[in-house]
Design a protein around this motif. Structure first.
Motif, PDB file in Angstrom:
ATOM      1  N   LEU A   1      49.597 -30.308 -17.774  1.00  0.00           N
ATOM      2  CA  LEU A   1      49.351 -30.832 -19.382  1.00  0.00           C
ATOM      3  C   LEU A   1      48.568 -29.666 -20.187  1.00  0.00           C
ATOM      4  O   LEU A   1      47.734 -29.018 -19.466  1.00  0.00           O
ATOM      5  CB  LEU A   1      48.492 -32.110 -19.347  1.00  0.00           C
ATOM      6  CG  LEU A   1      49.441 -33.472 -19.211  1.00  0.00           C
ATOM      7  CD1 LEU A   1      50.090 -33.417 -18.011  1.00  0.00           C
ATOM      8  CD2 LEU A   1      48.744 -34.631 -19.659  1.00  0.00           C
ATOM      9  N   GLY A   2      48.504 -29.830 -21.386  1.00  0.00           N
ATOM     10  CA  GLY A   2      47.960 -28.733 -22.254  1.00  0.00           C
ATOM     11  C   GLY A   2      48.723 -28.796 -23.564  1.00  0.00           C
ATOM     12  O   GLY A   2      49.364 -29.553 -23.806  1.00  0.00           O
ATOM     13  N   GLY A   3      48.726 -27.444 -24.086  1.00  0.00           N
ATOM     14  CA  GLY A   3      49.156 -27.372 -25.473  1.00  0.00           C
ATOM     15  C   GLY A   3      48.877 -25.997 -26.092  1.00  0.00           C
ATOM     16  O   GLY A   3      48.340 -25.059 -25.513  1.00  0.00           O
ATOM     17  N   GLY A   4      49.183 -25.825 -27.370  1.00  0.00           N
ATOM     18  CA  GLY A   4      48.890 -24.822 -28.278  1.00  0.00           C
ATOM     19  C   GLY A   4      47.649 -24.697 -28.567  1.00  0.00           C
ATOM     20  O   GLY A   4      46.756 -25.644 -28.778  1.00  0.00           O
ATOM     21  N   ILE A   5      47.318 -23.361 -28.750  1.00  0.00           N
ATOM     22  CA  ILE A   5      45.909 -23.062 -29.001  1.00  0.00           C
ATOM     23  C   ILE A   5      46.003 -22.571 -30.633  1.00  0.00           C
ATOM     24  O   ILE A   5      46.859 -21.899 -30.916  1.00  0.00           O
ATOM     25  CB  ILE A   5      45.426 -21.713 -28.287  1.00  0.00           C
ATOM     26  CG1 ILE A   5      45.256 -22.004 -26.662  1.00  0.00           C
ATOM     27  CG2 ILE A   5      44.009 -21.410 -28.825  1.00  0.00           C
ATOM     28  CD1 ILE A   5      45.096 -20.895 -26.060  1.00  0.00           C
ATOM     29  N   GLU A   6      45.234 -23.337 -31.415  1.00  0.00           N
ATOM     30  CA  GLU A   6      45.172 -23.072 -32.779  1.00  0.00           C
ATOM     31  C   GLU A   6      44.282 -21.967 -33.233  1.00  0.00           C
ATOM     32  O   GLU A   6      43.364 -21.542 -32.432  1.00  0.00           O
ATOM     33  CB  GLU A   6      44.678 -24.594 -33.585  1.00  0.00           C
ATOM     34  CG  GLU A   6      45.610 -25.610 -33.387  1.00  0.00           C
ATOM     35  CD  GLU A   6      44.837 -26.843 -33.917  1.00  0.00           C
ATOM     36  OE1 GLU A   6      44.057 -26.839 -34.344  1.00  0.00           O
ATOM     37  OE2 GLU A   6      45.756 -27.968 -33.559  1.00  0.00           O
ATOM     38  N   PHE A   7      44.598 -21.353 -34.258  1.00  0.00           N
ATOM     39  CA  PHE A   7      44.018 -20.031 -34.840  1.00  0.00           C
ATOM     40  C   PHE A   7      42.730 -20.281 -34.905  1.00  0.00           C
ATOM     41  O   PHE A   7      42.353 -21.416 -35.531  1.00  0.00           O
ATOM     42  CB  PHE A   7      44.642 -19.746 -36.153  1.00  0.00           C
ATOM     43  CG  PHE A   7      44.010 -18.401 -36.756  1.00  0.00           C
ATOM     44  CD1 PHE A   7      44.365 -17.141 -36.222  1.00  0.00           C
ATOM     45  CD2 PHE A   7      43.119 -18.509 -37.607  1.00  0.00           C
ATOM     46  CE1 PHE A   7      43.917 -16.121 -36.824  1.00  0.00           C
ATOM     47  CE2 PHE A   7      42.303 -17.087 -37.990  1.00  0.00           C
ATOM     48  CZ  PHE A   7      42.764 -15.978 -37.578  1.00  0.00           C
ATOM     49  N   GLY A   8      41.797 -19.691 -34.441  1.00  0.00           N
ATOM     50  CA  GLY A   8      40.468 -19.743 -34.428  1.00  0.00           C
ATOM     51  C   GLY A   8      39.659 -20.572 -33.393  1.00  0.00           C
ATOM     52  O   GLY A   8      38.551 -20.690 -33.465  1.00  0.00           O
ATOM     53  N   GLU A   9      40.527 -21.088 -32.580  1.00  0.00           N
ATOM     54  CA  GLU A   9      40.073 -22.249 -31.445  1.00  0.00           C
ATOM     55  C   GLU A   9      40.002 -21.493 -30.384  1.00  0.00           C
ATOM     56  O   GLU A   9      40.839 -20.813 -29.903  1.00  0.00           O
ATOM     57  CB  GLU A   9      41.055 -23.196 -31.525  1.00  0.00           C
ATOM     58  CG  GLU A   9      41.008 -24.439 -30.497  1.00  0.00           C
ATOM     59  CD  GLU A   9      41.731 -25.537 -30.537  1.00  0.00           C
ATOM     60  OE1 GLU A   9      41.381 -26.670 -30.503  1.00  0.00           O
ATOM     61  OE2 GLU A   9      43.002 -25.116 -30.567  1.00  0.00           O
ATOM     62  N   HIS A  10      38.859 -21.671 -29.642  1.00  0.00           N
ATOM     63  CA  HIS A  10      38.607 -20.974 -28.262  1.00  0.00           C
ATOM     64  C   HIS A  10      39.657 -21.863 -27.171  1.00  0.00           C
ATOM     65  O   HIS A  10      39.899 -23.120 -27.368  1.00  0.00           O
ATOM     66  CB  HIS A  10      37.185 -21.295 -27.777  1.00  0.00           C
ATOM     67  CG  HIS A  10      36.156 -20.377 -28.229  1.00  0.00           C
ATOM     68  ND1 HIS A  10      36.189 -19.029 -27.963  1.00  0.00           N
ATOM     69  CD2 HIS A  10      35.428 -20.586 -29.469  1.00  0.00           C
ATOM     70  CE1 HIS A  10      35.412 -18.576 -28.583  1.00  0.00           C
ATOM     71  NE2 HIS A  10      34.949 -19.491 -29.365  1.00  0.00           N
ATOM     72  N   SER A  11      40.323 -21.490 -26.175  1.00  0.00           N
ATOM     73  CA  SER A  11      41.103 -21.767 -25.345  1.00  0.00           C
ATOM     74  C   SER A  11      40.639 -23.349 -24.611  1.00  0.00           C
ATOM     75  O   SER A  11      41.307 -24.265 -24.443  1.00  0.00           O
ATOM     76  CB  SER A  11      41.734 -21.049 -24.301  1.00  0.00           C
ATOM     77  OG  SER A  11      40.785 -20.589 -23.587  1.00  0.00           O
ATOM     78  N   ILE A  12      39.267 -23.084 -24.468  1.00  0.00           N
ATOM     79  CA  ILE A  12      38.736 -24.140 -23.582  1.00  0.00           C
ATOM     80  C   ILE A  12      38.509 -25.322 -24.517  1.00  0.00           C
ATOM     81  O   ILE A  12      38.880 -26.642 -24.024  1.00  0.00           O
ATOM     82  CB  ILE A  12      37.349 -23.788 -22.975  1.00  0.00           C
ATOM     83  CG1 ILE A  12      36.832 -25.170 -22.061  1.00  0.00           C
ATOM     84  CG2 ILE A  12      36.258 -23.587 -24.023  1.00  0.00           C
ATOM     85  CD1 ILE A  12      35.691 -24.419 -21.262  1.00  0.00           C
ATOM     86  N   ASP A  13      38.343 -25.181 -25.625  1.00  0.00           N
ATOM     87  CA  ASP A  13      38.231 -26.231 -26.735  1.00  0.00           C
ATOM     88  C   ASP A  13      39.681 -26.935 -26.978  1.00  0.00           C
ATOM     89  O   ASP A  13      39.876 -27.990 -27.195  1.00  0.00           O
ATOM     90  CB  ASP A  13      37.686 -25.707 -27.887  1.00  0.00           C
ATOM     91  CG  ASP A  13      36.195 -25.198 -28.056  1.00  0.00           C
ATOM     92  OD1 ASP A  13      35.605 -25.776 -27.020  1.00  0.00           O
ATOM     93  OD2 ASP A  13      35.968 -24.278 -28.724  1.00  0.00           O
ATOM     94  N   ALA A  14      40.769 -25.989 -26.769  1.00  0.00           N
ATOM     95  CA  ALA A  14      42.044 -26.403 -27.191  1.00  0.00           C
ATOM     96  C   ALA A  14      42.527 -27.342 -25.869  1.00  0.00           C
ATOM     97  O   ALA A  14      43.110 -28.409 -26.058  1.00  0.00           O
ATOM     98  CB  ALA A  14      42.881 -25.391 -27.219  1.00  0.00           C
TER      99      ALA A  14
END
Length: 144
Positions: A38-51
């Motif tokens: 599970l997971g998904g897309g990382i939004e612009f300006g978002e750290h990967s751990i936060d995503a």
């Protein structure tokens, strides 16, 4: 999936004993079932751990703990007749709430798609009985 674009995503490897928590997916063109963390897309300006934390909260209302960065994977694939290219930030993590470890399966929606998340023994992927994507993901599961 954006045509001709590299998609940057984050996936969470959650393992309990000899099982991993994955979503069951199907390619409608190939009529092929495969499994993915599970997971998904990382939004612009978002750290990967936060995503990672946001995606688990949005998809299955789960909080994560013991989050540890593992690696970045590059994945080229064809899904629904379209070529895809992903860069995957892969994290190992655990559920905060123990109830998730007791589930047999859990249906969840991601946009217009409905998926089923479940615990599957790693050996079923290693033996080739079931297909885990991306293929190199299996190398990060314990008990190699």
């Amino acid at each position: 999936m954006q045509k001709g674009k590299v998609r940057v995503i984050v996936l969470g490897l959650i393992q309990s004993g000899d099982r991993i928590f994955v979503s069951e997916c199907e390619d409608p063109v190939k009529q092929d079932t495969f499994y993915r963390a599970l997971g998904g897309g990382i939004e612009f300006g978002e750290h990967s751990i936060d995503a990672l934390q946001r995606e688990f909260q949005e998809e299955i209302q789960a909080e994560l703990t013991n989050i540890k960065y593992l690696t970045c994977l590059e994945n080229f694939f064809v899904y629904n007749g379209q070529a895809g290219h992903e860069l995957i930030q892969l994290y190992q993590c655990d559920f905060v709430d123990g109830k998730f470890y007791e589930l047999e399966s859990l249906a969840f929606a991601d946009g217009e798609w409905v998926f089923n998340a479940l615990w599957i023994p790693i050996e079923r992927f290693r033996s080739g009985e079931l297909r885990l994507v991306p293929e190199q993901f299996i190398h990060y599961c314990e008990g190699k």
